[in-house]
Motif scaffolding. Sequence first.
Motif: not given
Lengths: 379, 298
Positions: A91, A105, A107, A116, B199, B204, B212-213, B216-217
């Motif tokens: 990251n 993603f 959602h 993002f 992510a 992240c 974040l992933i 929610p999933l």
Amino acid sequence: MAQSPSSSVFAPWDDPTKKPLIRFEGVTKRFGDFTAVDNLDLHIYEREFFALLGPSGCGKTTIMRILAGFDPPSEGTVWLDDVNIAPVPPNKRPVNMMFQSYALFPHLSVYDNIAFGLKRSPMPKSEIDGRVQEMLRLTRLEKFARRKPHQISGGQRQRVALARSLAKAPKLLLLDEPLGALDKKLRNDTQFELMDIQEKTGTTFVIVTHDQEEAMTVASRVAVMDNGKLMQVATPDRIYEAPNSVYVADFIGDVNIIEGNLRPQEPGKVLIDWTEGEAPIRAEANGGLTEGTRVSYAVRPEKIAVSAERPDDRANVVQGKIIDIAYLGNISTYHVQLPSGHMISAQMTNSRRIERRDFTWEDTVWLSWTDTAGIVLTQ
Amino acid sequence: MNFRRFLLVLVPYGWLLALFLVPFLIVLKIALSDTALSIPPYTPTLDLSAGWAGIKDFFGALDFENFVFLTQDDLYWKAYLSSLKIALISTLVTLVVGYPIAYGMARAPQEWRPTLMMLVILPFWTSFLIRVYSWMGILSQEGFLNQFLQWAGLTSEPLIILNTNWAVYIGIVYTYLPFMILPIYATLEKLDVSLLEAAEDLGCSRTEAFWLITAPLSRSGVIAGCFLVFIPAIGEFVIPSILGGSRTLMIGKVLWEEFFSNRDWPVASAVAVILLLILVIPIILFQRNEQRQRELEQ
């Protein structure tokens, strides 16, 4: 690369003053007993579109995951812009990856997928929207910004994945089989789109693929890999025309491989004795080869001409019988059996309609090629 | 074709009609009746031999008296509230305990997963009653827990857990944990690991990627798990009556006492009808969530 070297030709790998963006120094990656990448040295330059090509399990994806930071190398160092990236977590790297599965993603909307990475960056909130819009325009996705990934087509998803990985303007973009999930027609269009975007953004792209045609089309240089080792790293035309090994010659395109014993002639010319009853093959080869060396002679089918009469202006001429014809529309491949039992493929463009074709099965034909058509390989 | 479809639809609806709607109507009818010293212990009963007048008399004798009574005695609404509270808290605790277990299972090496799944389901193979009774042996003042705590020097006096609400929480969380773990595990196992890598790749940290992933999933699994725990927990009778004390107020216990101690079937039926109405709301919410999830997946 027929033109003379000039500043307009993009070839930083030939310029010793250029510093590579990425340097692999003796990089090895092992998973248990399995060595995925074996003592790899590789330089990749800025703005390059670099393709890692090889069969599955050859280690190309591992190289990509080392660059992304998901798998640390077992040995060796990877330098990115003169920074050893081993201790940098994924990251924090100026590297983004486009995943084979796209990894969108589910959602989040297309817009939020693209935003993002920006939202996790120091970019001020006010600029994020502009950047996302720019990416949407670049990938022609403006109309789909509010849709969820499952509401768009495969090709659109591929573009979302590309836009998302480009949004943060990474120094290096990794593409893992980016076109693998698309059908052939869409794949061809997308290849040119990728090249276009790469040129527009000036990002360095490293692409992993097992599709040689794709690698040849998009890449400025191709690295052919096998068993965790680099077999050859060169421009697509060098890889095709001057493969350095039987493996590379065989992996890229179709090729006839003929084994024989070498007989050096005048400087730069050699003869290859390959079978009883046939004249030796005349070929060109660089020095350093001694008499009697066992060599493989590689010649591409399209470099061999098929004719009914014996041509007298060609260096190599053999006679044989047509066993099979593969009709591909624009070209036909003739599989010709020689009296010695060797099978040779030759390709001719179909400039005439098929019903007026000159040759058919069981015809005896002459195959001919020049002394510069093939290449002598010692490994 | 049409007949076959009709038959297919008839089976579940016939089932619902015979085993849910008809019994419910009987309970509702009893709730609208009055107690009586007779067998069955309520009036009126439908006398079809009296003809039309009998039916008229029957409906004329039904009233909402018992429901009014439920609002007058504060025992009932206190029991409902207390049940809600106990069910909510136990659901939350089950979620907090169950999510990490499900997460660990989903991240475990592939070849371990069937074994881990087996371990989660295994307690179901022994009787529920025996498992709850054995908690008495663990939680009582001379039980294993207190023996251990005192041996370890953590407490000098034995803790009083059995016959308190604490024991009820422990019992519910223990009993319903698999119902929480399994749906969450199912959603987490489907989660594509490359989403988390993506992510991370986009900046992240691991923790951010989780919120974040992953979170929610796995929402649909969490919601399903919460309902699967909450709905049976609110009407729970066995656990509070075995592990809870006299001060543990739960609607299941009240219901039982009305039926079997007071033999007041009409009031007990009224309690049951209200309980059902309270439960129907989360069940409808749950089904709506399921449907939305299905629509999303299409």
